[in-house]
Scaffold this motif. Structure first.
Motif, short mmCIF file in Angstrom:
data_model
loop_
_atom_site.label_atom_id
_atom_site.label_comp_id
_atom_site.label_asym_id
_atom_site.label_seq_id
_atom_site.Cartn_x
_atom_site.Cartn_y
_atom_site.Cartn_z
N ALA A 83 0.83 -1.21 0.00
CA ALA A 83 0.00 0.00 0.00
C ALA A 83 0.86 1.25 0.00
O ALA A 83 0.56 2.24 -0.69
CB ALA A 83 -0.93 -0.01 1.21
N ALA A 84 1.96 1.20 0.78
CA ALA A 84 2.86 2.36 0.83
C ALA A 84 3.51 2.61 -0.52
O ALA A 84 3.63 3.75 -0.97
CB ALA A 84 3.93 2.14 1.90
N GLU A 85 3.92 1.51 -1.19
CA GLU A 85 4.55 1.68 -2.49
C GLU A 85 3.55 2.15 -3.55
O GLU A 85 3.89 2.94 -4.43
CB GLU A 85 5.19 0.36 -2.92
N ALA A 86 2.29 1.66 -3.45
CA ALA A 86 1.28 2.08 -4.41
C ALA A 86 0.94 3.55 -4.26
O ALA A 86 0.71 4.26 -5.24
CB ALA A 86 0.02 1.23 -4.24
N SER A 87 0.90 4.04 -3.01
CA SER A 87 0.56 5.44 -2.77
C SER A 87 1.76 6.37 -2.99
O SER A 87 1.59 7.59 -2.98
CB SER A 87 0.03 5.61 -1.34
N ALA A 88 2.93 5.78 -3.15
CA ALA A 88 4.13 6.61 -3.29
C ALA A 88 4.13 7.39 -4.59
O ALA A 88 4.57 8.53 -4.63
CB ALA A 88 5.39 5.73 -3.20
N TRP A 89 3.61 6.79 -5.67
CA TRP A 89 3.70 7.44 -6.96
C TRP A 89 2.77 8.65 -7.10
O TRP A 89 3.20 9.69 -7.63
CB TRP A 89 3.46 6.42 -8.08
N PRO A 90 1.50 8.59 -6.65
CA PRO A 90 0.70 9.82 -6.66
C PRO A 90 1.30 10.93 -5.79
O PRO A 90 1.28 12.11 -6.16
CB PRO A 90 -0.66 9.37 -6.11
N LEU A 91 1.85 10.53 -4.64
CA LEU A 91 2.51 11.51 -3.77
C LEU A 91 3.70 12.13 -4.49
O LEU A 91 3.88 13.36 -4.47
CB LEU A 91 2.96 10.82 -2.48
N LEU A 92 4.50 11.29 -5.13
CA LEU A 92 5.68 11.80 -5.84
C LEU A 92 5.27 12.75 -6.96
O LEU A 92 5.94 13.75 -7.22
CB LEU A 92 6.49 10.63 -6.39
N ALA A 93 4.16 12.43 -7.62
CA ALA A 93 3.69 13.29 -8.71
C ALA A 93 3.36 14.69 -8.21
O ALA A 93 3.68 15.69 -8.86
CB ALA A 93 2.46 12.66 -9.38
N ILE A 94 2.74 14.79 -7.04
CA ILE A 94 2.41 16.10 -6.47
C ILE A 94 3.67 16.84 -6.06
O ILE A 94 3.81 18.05 -6.28
CB ILE A 94 1.46 15.94 -5.27
N LEU A 95 4.63 16.13 -5.47
CA LEU A 95 5.89 16.76 -5.08
C LEU A 95 6.65 17.25 -6.31
O LEU A 95 7.26 18.32 -6.30
CB LEU A 95 6.74 15.77 -4.29
N ILE A 96 6.61 16.46 -7.39
CA ILE A 96 7.25 16.85 -8.64
C ILE A 96 6.60 18.11 -9.21
O ILE A 96 7.28 19.03 -9.68
CB ILE A 96 7.20 15.69 -9.66
#
Length: 486
Positions: free
Chosen positions: A15-28
């Protein structure tokens, strides 16, 4: 029971890895907003000289002042993130950047625009360290190297797209170069509020006001020295006093930070060899980088008569190579290590900077684009691995300090580089103009000006190449640090 626990841990990890990419997209996206505002002015300096009937020494403060305030606020990012949470700090910075961009669009003269740009710099200075800290706090370790590369590549979209977008807008209405990202800011605010997790340090820290005062005074004094040394002279008493004052303030800052329990910046991190090597190499590369993004647009517009939009188009492909090289450095990082990447990248920066010291009045656009691409590839291969090595070398509880320290020094060295290169340019401009007037009396005033202008840019790039050479032996410290820590 053991199986249930293992399954629960595995599900939590997935779950943490799956949610990491949307989070990274916002940080980017937030990082891109910050970098766009940094780079959008690169092709606009000559235009603002005409719009507000000003000179280069004044207009360059649109970049220098911005970079300075960015560096001044960055040391506070770690404290603010620990006290109010990095999520809240990120959202506050994006919202404030939106407001300050509107103020820039409403500027009525060059001085008001400089003031509002400096206000912009304050909030841009918070976004970079806070996004980097969130990545190291939230993104799983197995995905962190690629996450850092993607985050770094996002900062490349700024140099790639900002000159083209802002150059096109400058030709139609300069106010829109500040308003174009308002929808992006609003979207980032909404999605950041929903996606970024709330993480706050339990450690209660007090604000190190005295340390901040020393850092601000020292940075301002050194930058003002570099901005005025051309007018005053290197041997004048005012230059000597201001230089001594700036160095003295920074010395007091270092002594103060090493003596107190809750410093503004954790300078004890420099005891770590890898972190020290990372900071040193990054500082050298930043100085070399700023010479290119500052002088090449000036050369193309002043000597070749190109519009800001066409300058942006010419530099678009070279800037995209920077993004590609940054992604490749992330892919290769765990395979060949930071040392080889940094050495290869720094060597390309030296080579390209040296080639730019041969610019002439009729140098082809292809030559400029080629060696800008080589420079950017070198920066992409070296800058992110150097930073990643430094962040990996520190304990998790010091992520916010390390991030703030890295970004602070990068911004301060960037501001000092702009001031230094401007002083070198003006000093060489006077010398070349006097020499050409004596030796070529039959030539027109415009030819003498253009030739002296080009030769002065050549001298600035030669200095940048010599400075970048320092990064090669500094990169070897990464190997020593890795050996000692293994």
């Amino acid at each position: 029971m053991i199986s249930l626990t293992a399954n629960t841990m595995r599900a939590t990890k997935d779950a943490a890895e799956a949610s990491a990419w949307p989070l990274l997209a916002i940080l980017i996206l937030g990082s891109f907003i910050s970098i766009y505002n940094i780079c959008s002015m690169n092709v606009g300096l000559p235009a603002f000289m005409r719009i507000f009937d000003s000179d280069l020494a004044t207009v360059q403060w649109l970049m220098t002042g911005f970079t300075l305030t960015t560096g001044v606020i960055t040391p506070v990012a770690g404290y603010l993130g620990d006290r109010y949470s990095n999520k809240n700090l990120f959202l506050f910075s994006i919202a404030s950047l939106l407001i300050s961009s509107i103020l820039c669009a409403a500027a009525w003269n060059i001085y008001s625009l400089i003031l509002f740009r400096m206000l912009q710099g304050l909030f841009c200075g918070l976004i970079q360290p806070v996004t980097l800290t969130i990545i190291f706090q939230v993104i799983p370790a197995a995905k962190r190297t690629m996450a850092i590369s993607l985050w770094s590549a996002s900062t490349i979209l700024g140099p790639a797209l900002a000159p083209t977008i802002s150059g096109w807008l400058m030709e139609h209405n300069w106010h829109w170069m500040f308003l174009v990202l308002i929808p992006v800011c609003l979207f980032t605010l909404f999605m950041g509020w929903r996606i970024i997790p709330y993480y706050r340090s339990n450690a209660a820290r007090r604000m190190d006001s005295l340390g901040l005062a020393y850092a601000v005074i020292g940075s301002l004094a050194l930058l003002f020295f570099l901005g005025k040394v051309h007018d005053w002279g290197w041997t004048s008493w005012r230059s000597a006093c201001l230089l001594a004052f700036g160095i003295g303030a920074l010395f007091l800052f270092i002594r103060h930070e090493l003596r107190i329990k809750e410093p503004l910046l954790q300078l004890r991190l420099f005891r770590n060899r890898i972190f020290t090597a990372s900071i040193s190499v990054s500082a050298v590369l930043i100085v070399a980088l700023y010479s290119g993004i500052y002088f090449i647009p000036l050369y193309l517009q002043e000597i070749h008569g190109m519009s800001p939009f066409h300058v942006g188009l010419l530099l678009l492909l070279p800037s995209l190579t920077l993004g590609a090289a940054t992604l490749l450095s992330g892919y290769w990082y765990d395979r060949i290590g930071p040392l080889r990447l940094v050495l290869a990248g720094a060597s390309l920066v030296v080579l390209a900077s040296w080639k730019f010291s041969f610019l002439e009045l009729d140098t082809s656009h292809g030559y400029v684009a080629l060696w800008m691409a080589v420079r950017y590839i070198g920066i992409g291969l070296s800058l992110t691995p150097a930073m990643n090595a430094g962040m990996r070398a520190v304990p998790a509880e010091f992520y916010s300090h390390a991030s703030a320290l890295i970004n602070w020094l990068r911004q301060i060295f960037g501001a000092l580089a702009l001031g230094l290169f401007t002083s070198i340019f003006y000093a060489r401009m006077d010398s070349h103009t006097a020499t050409l007037q004596q030796s070529t009396e039959s030539e027109s005033v415009q030819w003498i000006h253009s030739t002296a202008y080009t030769l002065s840019i050549d001298d600035a790039f030669l200095f940048a190449a010599a400075f970048a050479v320092v990064g090669l032996p500094l990169a070897l410290l990464l190997r020593r640090g890795l050996t000692s820590s293994s």
